[in-house]
Design a protein around this motif. Structure first.
Motif, short mmCIF file in Angstrom:
data_model
loop_
_atom_site.label_atom_id
_atom_site.label_comp_id
_atom_site.label_asym_id
_atom_site.label_seq_id
_atom_site.Cartn_x
_atom_site.Cartn_y
_atom_site.Cartn_z
N ARG A 367 0.81 -1.39 -0.11
CA ARG A 367 0.02 -0.53 0.15
C ARG A 367 0.83 1.09 0.22
N ARG A 371 0.66 3.96 -2.46
CA ARG A 371 0.33 5.70 -2.21
C ARG A 371 1.24 6.44 -2.36
N SER A 376 -3.95 3.39 -5.91
CA SER A 376 -4.49 2.44 -4.59
C SER A 376 -3.84 1.08 -4.88
#
Length: 407
Positions: A367, A371, A376
């Motif tokens: 993640r 990011r 995503s």
């Protein structure tokens, strides 16, 4: 028996340089012949004789200089043009005013065009334009006024030299393209030959080891499994080929002779497929588009690293017998990579517990990377039905990220 390497050298410039050398000699003889036939009309013939002596020595002594672009240096071009301009400006001192006003030739006559053409062959149309302008200024100074025949000759030399310079530039670009095509063709043939040899030998042996290992069991089964993974990886490498390298002309004057050079690490986009190909194995299937999936190199590496982290989680938590599938989709608004496995799934609340305990594999390795790319990472897991990780990178955000990294 050792193989002999054949070097092909193709250049349209070499004949032009040979023609220029012959042109200089012939126009030198022509200028001397014009002077000999009009010797009685010169008011200071010995001035012309001295200039022609220098012109003959210079022309014959510098023939090796105009044999190729490498030997035709800038200093030589400047000195050669100075010889031509000096002859033009000396014409009023040696010839009579009546002959000059009547359109008589300058001392170097059309030999001057050879000097301008050397500029065109060496540096293209821009150099030709500069040399033609200098010759035009000298001719106007020699006549004193822009006569019709003078303007006509100046424009003729100008247009001809610029046109030849432009043709030379186009020919050089065409030779570089041809050289690249020849290298790619040769590399393709060599890759196909290696693929045949590997298929006939290494791949068949690995497949046999995998089958025999599965039959024998125990440690042999583990060895067979490893052999199967290497077989899949090797098949992927052979079918996809090596990453292309750029090829540049080794010598612009030597024609289509090239050498391979490495691509700069952060120059231009990377094909995401080439970074994901090493993940394919006996228990990891890779499905990708048939066309390249371009991304900025920094973004492509980060996305590939996130995929690697997801596969590490599969091996660590789903067990050695679990299978995984990688799906790459090139959508109009972004790149989507899905990693799915057939393991037992993740119990509810397990990710939050792991993050609280300081194990940040999913939070940071997956993640966090997405990011930073402006994308995503969604994780869907159903107990008993495996886990699916969907990684999405918007194309606009990936390009911006790549540019920011380069700065």
């Amino acid at each position: 028996m050792p193989r002999r390497e054949r070097v092909m050298r193709m250049s349209v410039e070499l004949p032009l340089w040979r023609a220029l050398a012959g042109y200089r000699v012939l126009t030198m003889l022509y200028a001397v012949g014009l002077f000999a036939t009009a010797y009685d009309h010169f008011v200071r013939p010995w001035t012309a004789v001295g200039y022609y002596a220098v012109l003959c020595v210079w022309t014959l002594a510098t023939l090796p200089r105009v044999a190729a672009a490498v030997s035709c240096t800038r200093r030589f071009l400047a000195a050669d043009l100075a010889v031509a301009l000096t002859g033009i400006l000396l014409t009023p001192l040696a010839d009579s005013h009546e002959r000059i006003a009547g359109g008589g030739p300058t001392l170097p006559s059309i030999w001057t065009a050879g000097s301008v053409l050397a500029f065109a062959l060496k540096g293209g149309w821009r150099w030709a334009a500069a040399a033609s302008t200098a010759v035009a200024a000298a001719n106007l100074a020699e006549r004193g006024s822009p006569a019709r025949d003078t303007v006509h000759n100046v424009i003729l030399v100008w247009v001809a030299s610029i046109a030849i310079g432009y043709v030379v530039e186009v020919a050089r670009a065409s030779e570089r393209t041809l050289a690249r095509a020849l290298e790619i063709e040769a590399a393709t043939r060599e890759r196909e030959r290696l693929a045949r040899d590997i298929h006939d030998g290494v791949l068949q042996v690995l497949a046999m080891v995998q089958r025999r290992g599965a039959v024998l069991g125990g440690e042999a089964a583990d060895l067979g499994r490893l052999a199967g993974e290497q077989e899949v990886a090797l098949r992927t490498l052979v079918s996809g080929g090596l990453l292309p390298v750029s090829r540049v002309s080794e010598d612009a004057a030597a024609g289509a002779v090239v050498r391979a050079v490495e691509e700069p690490d952060d120059d231009g986009p990377a094909d995401l497929r080439s970074l994901l190909a090493p993940f394919a194995a006996a228990r990891v299937s890779l499905a990708e588009p048939g066309a390249p999936v371009p991304l900025p190199r920094v973004a492509a590496r980060e996305l590939a690293a996130a995929v690697g982290a997801a596969l590490d989680n599969v091996r660590a938590h789903a067990g050695p017998d679990a299978r995984a599938w990688i799906l790459v989709e090139d959508e109009p608004d972004g790149i989507v990579v899905t990693v799915r496995d057939d393991g037992p799934g993740i119990p509810e609340g397990r990710l939050a517990q792991a993050e609280g305990e300081g194990r940040l594999g999913v939070a940071q390795s997956i993640r966090g990377r997405l990011r930073d790319l402006g994308g995503s990472a969604e994780l869907i897991s159903v107990p008993g039905q495996g886990t699916e990780v969907e990684l999405k990178v918007p194309k606009g955000a990936a390009r911006a990220r790549g540019k920011a990294e380069k700065r």
